[in-house]
Motif scaffolding. Structure first.
Motif, PDB file in Angstrom:
ATOM      1  N   GLY A  22     -33.380 -22.797  17.009  1.00 12.46           N
ATOM      2  CA  GLY A  22     -32.600 -22.388  18.165  1.00 12.46           C
ATOM      3  C   GLY A  22     -31.633 -23.473  18.620  1.00 12.46           C
ATOM      4  N   ARG A  23     -31.005 -23.239  19.772  1.00 10.66           N
ATOM      5  CA  ARG A  23     -29.992 -24.153  20.278  1.00 10.66           C
ATOM      6  C   ARG A  23     -30.565 -25.084  21.346  1.00 10.66           C
ATOM      7  N   TRP A  24     -30.153 -26.356  21.232  1.00 13.71           N
ATOM      8  CA  TRP A  24     -30.629 -27.391  22.145  1.00 13.71           C
ATOM      9  C   TRP A  24     -29.468 -28.305  22.512  1.00 13.71           C
ATOM     10  N   LEU A  25     -29.477 -28.789  23.731  1.00 19.48           N
ATOM     11  CA  LEU A  25     -28.453 -29.687  24.252  1.00 19.48           C
ATOM     12  C   LEU A  25     -28.890 -31.131  24.077  1.00 19.48           C
ATOM     13  N   ALA A  26     -28.020 -31.957  23.490  1.00 18.64           N
ATOM     14  CA  ALA A  26     -28.336 -33.369  23.268  1.00 18.64           C
ATOM     15  C   ALA A  26     -28.008 -34.187  24.511  1.00 18.64           C
ATOM     16  N   ARG A  27     -28.979 -34.988  24.937  1.00 18.13           N
ATOM     17  CA  ARG A  27     -28.789 -35.893  26.072  1.00 18.13           C
ATOM     18  C   ARG A  27     -29.270 -37.293  25.694  1.00 18.13           C
ATOM     19  N   ASN A  28     -28.708 -38.298  26.377  1.00 14.69           N
ATOM     20  CA  ASN A  28     -29.082 -39.696  26.116  1.00 14.69           C
ATOM     21  C   ASN A  28     -29.016 -40.002  24.625  1.00 14.69           C
ATOM     22  N   SER A  29     -27.901 -39.608  24.022  1.00 12.63           N
ATOM     23  CA  SER A  29     -27.737 -39.785  22.580  1.00 12.63           C
ATOM     24  C   SER A  29     -27.311 -41.210  22.243  1.00 12.63           C
ATOM     25  N   PRO A  30     -27.850 -41.781  21.153  1.00  9.16           N
ATOM     26  CA  PRO A  30     -27.366 -43.087  20.705  1.00  9.16           C
ATOM     27  C   PRO A  30     -25.937 -43.044  20.187  1.00  9.16           C
ATOM     28  N   ALA A  31     -25.373 -41.839  20.023  1.00 10.52           N
ATOM     29  CA  ALA A  31     -23.953 -41.738  19.685  1.00 10.52           C
ATOM     30  C   ALA A  31     -23.080 -42.152  20.862  1.00 10.52           C
ATOM     31  N   ARG A  32     -23.649 -42.119  22.083  1.00 11.06           N
ATOM     32  CA  ARG A  32     -22.901 -42.501  23.275  1.00 11.06           C
ATOM     33  C   ARG A  32     -23.071 -43.982  23.588  1.00 11.06           C
ATOM     34  N   ARG A  33     -24.318 -44.475  23.554  1.00 11.30           N
ATOM     35  CA  ARG A  33     -24.575 -45.871  23.877  1.00 11.30           C
ATOM     36  C   ARG A  33     -25.899 -46.300  23.260  1.00 11.30           C
ATOM     37  N   GLU A  44     -37.624 -47.323  22.547  1.00 10.02           N
ATOM     38  CA  GLU A  44     -36.659 -46.288  22.905  1.00 10.02           C
ATOM     39  C   GLU A  44     -35.208 -46.594  22.535  1.00 10.02           C
ATOM     40  N   ARG A  45     -34.942 -47.667  21.834  1.00 15.79           N
ATOM     41  CA  ARG A  45     -33.561 -48.114  21.641  1.00 15.79           C
ATOM     42  C   ARG A  45     -32.645 -47.019  21.090  1.00 15.79           C
ATOM     43  N   TYR A  46     -33.111 -46.248  20.121  1.00 15.62           N
ATOM     44  CA  TYR A  46     -32.277 -45.217  19.499  1.00 15.62           C
ATOM     45  C   TYR A  46     -32.796 -43.804  19.792  1.00 15.62           C
ATOM     46  N   ALA A  47     -33.573 -43.644  20.837  1.00 14.23           N
ATOM     47  CA  ALA A  47     -34.158 -42.340  21.161  1.00 14.23           C
ATOM     48  C   ALA A  47     -33.083 -41.336  21.555  1.00 14.23           C
ATOM     49  N   ILE A  48     -33.427 -40.057  21.441  1.00 17.60           N
ATOM     50  CA  ILE A  48     -32.525 -38.985  21.841  1.00 17.60           C
ATOM     51  C   ILE A  48     -33.350 -37.871  22.471  1.00 17.60           C
ATOM     52  N   ASP A  49     -32.774 -37.212  23.482  1.00 13.92           N
ATOM     53  CA  ASP A  49     -33.423 -36.097  24.164  1.00 13.92           C
ATOM     54  C   ASP A  49     -32.735 -34.792  23.788  1.00 13.92           C
ATOM     55  N   PHE A  50     -33.518 -33.717  23.727  1.00 15.88           N
ATOM     56  CA  PHE A  50     -32.979 -32.383  23.468  1.00 15.88           C
ATOM     57  C   PHE A  50     -33.552 -31.417  24.500  1.00 15.88           C
ATOM     58  N   ILE A  51     -32.656 -30.657  25.143  1.00 13.88           N
ATOM     59  CA  ILE A  51     -33.017 -29.678  26.162  1.00 13.88           C
ATOM     60  C   ILE A  51     -32.724 -28.291  25.606  1.00 13.88           C
ATOM     61  N   GLY A  52     -33.715 -27.422  25.585  1.00 15.20           N
ATOM     62  CA  GLY A  52     -33.506 -26.072  25.074  1.00 15.20           C
ATOM     63  C   GLY A  52     -32.514 -25.297  25.927  1.00 15.20           C
ATOM     64  N   VAL A  53     -31.588 -24.577  25.266  1.00 13.03           N
ATOM     65  CA  VAL A  53     -30.592 -23.781  25.975  1.00 13.03           C
ATOM     66  C   VAL A  53     -30.485 -22.403  25.334  1.00 13.03           C
ATOM     67  N   ASP A  54     -29.880 -21.472  26.078  1.00 13.13           N
ATOM     68  CA  ASP A  54     -29.657 -20.135  25.537  1.00 13.13           C
ATOM     69  C   ASP A  54     -28.294 -20.068  24.850  1.00 13.13           C
ATOM     70  N   GLU A  55     -27.874 -18.871  24.448  1.00 14.67           N
ATOM     71  CA  GLU A  55     -26.616 -18.713  23.715  1.00 14.67           C
ATOM     72  C   GLU A  55     -25.402 -19.107  24.547  1.00 14.67           C
ATOM     73  N   ARG A  56     -25.561 -19.150  25.864  1.00  9.22           N
ATOM     74  CA  ARG A  56     -24.468 -19.553  26.755  1.00  9.22           C
ATOM     75  C   ARG A  56     -24.563 -21.018  27.157  1.00  9.22           C
TER      76      ARG A  56
END
Length: 246
Positions: A22-33, A44-56
């Motif tokens: 399914g679809r998930w939103l990336a937060r606190n990505s190491p691609a940003r900082r 946690e240096r390279y950790a990443i969070d994912f938040i489940g989201v719907d089709e919208r």
């Protein structure tokens, strides 16, 4: 490999699968900082969070007074209870369950006092921060992958179990140091979070809807950008792409 230390001294990026469908939103990505979560503590240096989201792209379909001024039930959120999958083959070296799922907090009024309690939770120990979690020793010896903030009473594995990529491990929850149901993934050089150092991580075969994009970009290997929505590409399928990026 089930020892306490990784055989990845060069800390090359460890490539794993996204731990969900399914679809998930990336937060606190190491691609940003980097450090992605603002700290090197607990690996946690390279950790990443994912938040489940719907089709919208919504993490929750209901908004009320609690959204703006208070707290909200965790089961209101799209990701709560979604299956969390093994991102790689390996051996489970730690599996902790029984921590409660907290109410969710999106309002600044509720987030501020919660943030002020961060130091006290850290002093309490790993379960107060990671909540329910699973740590897997990667089969190739490259490190250890941790999946944290899992739903209470949903962990399906115990230490010593062998797992294969894509195998259900638990459900997405809101346990530990979490203000909204999500899954936190990190790769480390040690199974012990209190001394672990973070190892760079990348993900294989996924679609990424960047902010404002109507169609996805496809990646064979990459790191989701901050605020991007991602979806794993099933083995054997051909990812569609806006620009053919692979």
């Amino acid at each position: 490999m089930t020892g306490a230390e990784s055989r990845n001294p060069a800390h090359r990026p460890v490539v794993v699968a996204l731990p969900f469908a399914g679809r998930w939103l990336a937060r606190n990505s190491p691609a940003r900082r980097i450090p992605s979560h603002g700290t090197d503590l607990l690996g946690e240096r390279y950790a990443i969070d994912f938040i489940g989201v719907d089709e919208r792209g919504r993490s929750a379909t209901v908004r009320d007074w609690g959204t703006l001024f208070g707290t909200e039930p965790a089961d209101r959120f799209v990701g709560f209870g979604r299956p969390i999958l093994a991102p790689a083959d390996g051996i489970v070296v730690a599996a902790h369950d029984g921590e409660p799922d907290h109410v969710a907090r999106r309002s600044q009024l509720s987030l501020l006092p919660y943030a002020l309690g961060q130091a006290a939770r850290l002093r309490t120990g790993v379960p107060a921060i990671a909540g329910n979690h699973v740590v897997i020793a990667l089969a190739d010896g490259a490190g250890f992958v941790a999946l944290v903030h899992l739903r209470s009473r949903s962990v399906r594995v115990v230490a010593g179990d062998g797992v294969r990529v894509g195998q259900p491990l638990a459900q997405c929850g809101n346990s530990g140091n979490s203000t909204q149901p999500h899954v936190h993934l990190q790769v480390m050089d040690s199974a012990d979070l209190t001394v672990a150092r973070g190892v760079p991580v990348a993900f294989r075969r996924y679609r990424e809807w960047r902010r404002g994009a109507a169609r996805p970009h496809s990646h064979d290997v990459g790191i989701p950008g901050e605020g991007a929505v991602v979806e794993a590409v099933a083995p054997g399928s051909t990812p569609d792409s806006e620009d053919g990026e692979r």
